[in-house]
Design a protein around this motif. Structure first.
Motif, short mmCIF file in Angstrom:
data_model
loop_
_atom_site.label_atom_id
_atom_site.label_comp_id
_atom_site.label_asym_id
_atom_site.label_seq_id
_atom_site.Cartn_x
_atom_site.Cartn_y
_atom_site.Cartn_z
N LEU A 73 -29.56 -43.04 -6.17
CA LEU A 73 -29.07 -42.97 -4.80
C LEU A 73 -29.36 -41.62 -4.15
N MET A 74 -29.23 -40.55 -4.95
CA MET A 74 -29.41 -39.20 -4.39
C MET A 74 -30.87 -38.88 -4.08
N ILE A 75 -31.79 -39.42 -4.87
CA ILE A 75 -33.20 -39.08 -4.61
C ILE A 75 -33.89 -40.08 -3.69
N ALA A 76 -33.22 -41.22 -3.41
CA ALA A 76 -33.84 -42.20 -2.49
C ALA A 76 -34.07 -41.61 -1.10
N PRO A 77 -33.10 -40.88 -0.49
CA PRO A 77 -33.39 -40.28 0.82
C PRO A 77 -34.53 -39.25 0.75
N ALA A 78 -34.66 -38.56 -0.41
CA ALA A 78 -35.73 -37.57 -0.55
C ALA A 78 -37.10 -38.23 -0.52
N PHE A 79 -37.16 -39.53 -0.84
CA PHE A 79 -38.42 -40.26 -0.75
C PHE A 79 -38.95 -40.26 0.69
N PHE A 80 -38.02 -40.37 1.66
CA PHE A 80 -38.41 -40.43 3.06
C PHE A 80 -38.43 -39.06 3.73
N GLU A 81 -37.93 -38.03 3.05
CA GLU A 81 -37.86 -36.70 3.67
C GLU A 81 -39.25 -36.16 4.05
N PRO A 82 -40.27 -36.24 3.18
CA PRO A 82 -41.60 -35.78 3.62
C PRO A 82 -42.14 -36.58 4.79
N LEU A 83 -41.87 -37.89 4.82
CA LEU A 83 -42.32 -38.70 5.95
C LEU A 83 -41.57 -38.32 7.23
N ARG A 84 -40.27 -38.01 7.07
CA ARG A 84 -39.48 -37.58 8.23
C ARG A 84 -40.01 -36.23 8.75
N GLU A 85 -40.35 -35.33 7.83
CA GLU A 85 -40.91 -34.04 8.24
C GLU A 85 -42.27 -34.23 8.92
N LEU A 86 -43.06 -35.16 8.38
CA LEU A 86 -44.36 -35.44 8.99
C LEU A 86 -44.19 -35.99 10.40
N SER A 87 -43.18 -36.81 10.59
CA SER A 87 -42.92 -37.34 11.92
C SER A 87 -42.51 -36.24 12.89
N ALA A 88 -41.71 -35.28 12.37
CA ALA A 88 -41.24 -34.20 13.23
C ALA A 88 -42.39 -33.33 13.74
N VAL A 89 -43.45 -33.21 12.92
CA VAL A 89 -44.58 -32.36 13.32
C VAL A 89 -45.78 -33.20 13.77
N TRP A 90 -45.55 -34.51 13.95
CA TRP A 90 -46.66 -35.38 14.36
C TRP A 90 -47.19 -34.97 15.74
N HIS A 91 -46.27 -34.58 16.61
CA HIS A 91 -46.70 -34.13 17.94
C HIS A 91 -47.48 -32.81 17.82
N ASP A 92 -47.11 -31.95 16.85
CA ASP A 92 -47.87 -30.71 16.65
C ASP A 92 -49.32 -31.03 16.28
N ARG A 93 -49.50 -32.10 15.51
CA ARG A 93 -50.86 -32.50 15.15
C ARG A 93 -51.64 -32.91 16.38
N ALA A 94 -51.03 -33.76 17.21
CA ALA A 94 -51.74 -34.24 18.40
C ALA A 94 -52.08 -33.08 19.33
N ALA A 95 -51.10 -32.19 19.58
CA ALA A 95 -51.34 -31.06 20.46
C ALA A 95 -52.31 -30.07 19.84
N GLY A 96 -52.17 -29.84 18.52
CA GLY A 96 -53.03 -28.87 17.84
C GLY A 96 -54.48 -29.31 17.81
N GLU A 97 -54.73 -30.58 17.51
CA GLU A 97 -56.11 -31.07 17.48
C GLU A 97 -56.73 -31.06 18.88
N ALA A 98 -55.92 -31.36 19.89
CA ALA A 98 -56.43 -31.30 21.26
C ALA A 98 -56.77 -29.86 21.64
N ALA A 99 -55.90 -28.91 21.24
CA ALA A 99 -56.17 -27.50 21.53
C ALA A 99 -57.39 -27.00 20.76
N HIS A 100 -57.51 -27.46 19.51
CA HIS A 100 -58.68 -27.09 18.70
C HIS A 100 -59.96 -27.59 19.35
#
Length: 556
Positions: free
Chosen positions: A293-320
């Protein structure tokens, strides 16, 4: 063999303008190891709770609590170190990319009509480029974590319950699928927003430069209305990008909550005895169930972090992409080539041909000119006949389609690099600072005596005394049109190594008395030097040693 050559060219272009390498391996490895520290932490916490449920005392659970705290400190330290290394690496890559873009911009010819506007270039270099740092320092490590950590967690869950591992695996692929679909739209929206931002900055700088003219024509209200319309359009585009970013986060939260809920329901019913399947033949203990139970949320934590910076990817690649576009070479400044045999001439041009981009007829065709050292030449022709183009070719600011130019026996690029060419234009950019600073332009060899002599030659000594150390306003505020031309003369006079003076319509749009002062300044500047001046001013041309009529040399 030709294919190999083309591949080599593409590889060199990719190395010069390609994708950033991103953060270093150390930063990525630490970013992956840090979240995995939660596995021993969760195991210690579950084991400790299980012992408490069995009636263990404080002394029995103390080692587990200490181990839990130590792994927590280790995780925090690794996470902070990974972020620091990734940020420093991202800043280095951004600085290198900016240097490449600036080098490409400075290498482009001033007569290149495809050069980006100063407002657009400034927006990309100073503002949009900053969006690359979050992309490199946050998104790329998050992407590697999302590709690694969930599989390690599934591997940790699988020995206890194959059905819990299956629940995590079933819900996980839906997240990157939806994020990819949303991300493609986000990147296109970011590219449109950044392009629009550059256009707005270019528009604003353009209007600020021409503010005096706008006020004179009474067009302030119309300009303000246009600017408000542009700003509203940019605001709508920005809100569209943010809306897509929020949609990405909502997608992730929905499916990650669903995955954790399925795992929690299964573990709960299994521990209560309502579900017996899903394990490897034995019922899970309380400690084992808590661990899953305790490590199940950690399974989605990297995906949640990726979602949080997904806009950084879009803006960063456009700026690049925008920054890489600045690095693309347009019409480059000519480099040193084999020069013709100029003999004893100060300047020798033979059979010059040049056609402006987008035109069919040549502006210059078969033009030749030889000038002796110390000679003063006036070049006269109707407007549009190619006088300014000729000066650009002689100064090495543009390359002729055919023909060659030699200045004191060397290529114009080499003469320009050695400081042997000075330029006097119709207008000179005035920087915010004193007149002396505007003459020196940061050149260490231009001392106080050189500035005083330059002021004398340009007939600006009295003007400099009146201004004193009072700074001039940027954009020539504080000087008249004739004084600005004489400032350009003073800058050329301060260049002791200059042996060839090129002047482009120095007396244009000046009254008779001011034109006389500029003419005297030019003649004083040309003592012991070679002077080429293009002009419509017959009085200025009459003061030269000879006049060249360019119209006869132009291929109509």
């Amino acid at each position: 063999m030709p294919n190999v050559s083309q591949k080599a060219v593409r590889r060199r272009r990719s190395d010069r303008h390609g994708a950033f390498p991103g953060p270093g391996r150390a930063a990525v490895m630490l970013a992956v190891i840090a979240p995995l520290c939660w596995l021993p932490q969760a195991a210690l916490a579950a084991h400790t709770i299980g012992r408490l449920a069995e009636g263990a005392g404080v002394g029995d659970i103390l080692p587990g609590a200490i181990g839990f705290a130590l792994f927590g400190l280790l995780r925090a330290a690794l996470d902070a170190l990974a972020g620091r290394l990734a940020f420093k690496s991202a800043r280095r890559e951004l600085s290198a990319s900016r240097d490449r873009a600036l080098a490409a911009l400075t290498a482009r010819s001033p007569v290149d009509i495809s050069r980006p506007s100063s407002g657009q270039a400034a927006s990309v270099l100073a503002e949009q480029a900053e969006m690359i740092t979050p992309w490199l320092s946050r998104y790329l490590p998050a992407k590697i974590k999302a590709m690694t950590v969930p599989f390690v967690i599934v591997a940790a869950v699988l020995p206890f319950s194959w059905i819990a591992a299956l629940a995590l695996l079933v819900t996980a692929p839906v997240i990157p699928l939806f994020m990819a679909l949303v991300g493609m739209r986000a990147q296109k929206a970011s590219e449109r927003q950044l392009a629009r931002m550059g256009d707005v900055n270019a528009f604003l700088i353009d209007r600020l430069r021409g503010l005096a003219t706008i006020r004179t024509l009474g067009a302030v209200a119309d300009t303000a209305t246009r600017l408000r319309t542009e700003a509203d359009d940019l605001k709508r585009r920005t809100m569209t990008v943010l809306k897509i970013a929020f949609l990405t986060s909502a997608t992730l939260e929905l499916f990650s909550a669903l995955g954790v809920a399925l795992t929690a329901v299964y573990i709960g019913f299994h521990l209560l005895g309502f579900i017996d399947v899903g394990t490897w033949g034995t019922r899970l203990t309380l400690a084992e169930g808590l661990f899953v139970l305790m490590i199940a949320p950690a399974f989605f934590e990297p995906l949640r972090e990726l979602s949080a910076v997904w806009h950084d990817r879009a803006a960063g690649e456009a700026a690049h992409k925008a920054l890489s576009a600045l690095s693309e070479q347009g019409m480059a400044l000519p480099t040193a080539t084999d020069t013709l045999d100029a003999g004893t001439f100060a300047l020798c041009a033979q059979n010059l041909r040049y056609t402006h981009p987008g035109r069919e007829a040549a502006t210059l065709d078969g033009f030749s000119l030889s000038i002796a050292p110390g000679e003063k030449i006036a070049v006269m022709a109707p407007s549009g006949a190619g006088k300014s183009t000729l000066l650009s070719l002689l100064a090495g600011l543009a390359s002729p389609e055919s023909g060659a130019v030699s200045i004191f026996g060397q290529d114009p690029a080499a003469a320009r690099k050695a400081g042997e060419i000075a330029w006097v234009g119709q207008t000179a950019h005035v920087f915010s600072g004193s007149i002396a600073a505007n003459i020196a332009l940061g050149r260490p060899e231009v001392d106080a005596s050189a500035i005083a002599e330059a002021l004398r030659v340009a007939r600006l000594s009295r003007v400099a005394e009146l201004h004193g150390r009072t700074p001039l306003g940027e954009g020539s505020t504080g000087l008249s049109g004739g004084e600005i031309v004489r400032l350009a003369v003073a800058r050329a006079a301060a260049s002791k190594s200059a042996r060839l003076i090129l002047a482009d319509e120095p007396t244009a749009h000046l009254d008779a008395e001011t034109a006389r002062l500029v003419t005297e300044s030019l003649l004083d500047l040309a003592r012991g030097r070679t002077l080429i001046v293009v002009t419509h001013d017959t009085e200025l041309a009459a003061r030269m040693d000879r006049t060249v009529m360019l119209a006869a040399e132009v291929n109509a």
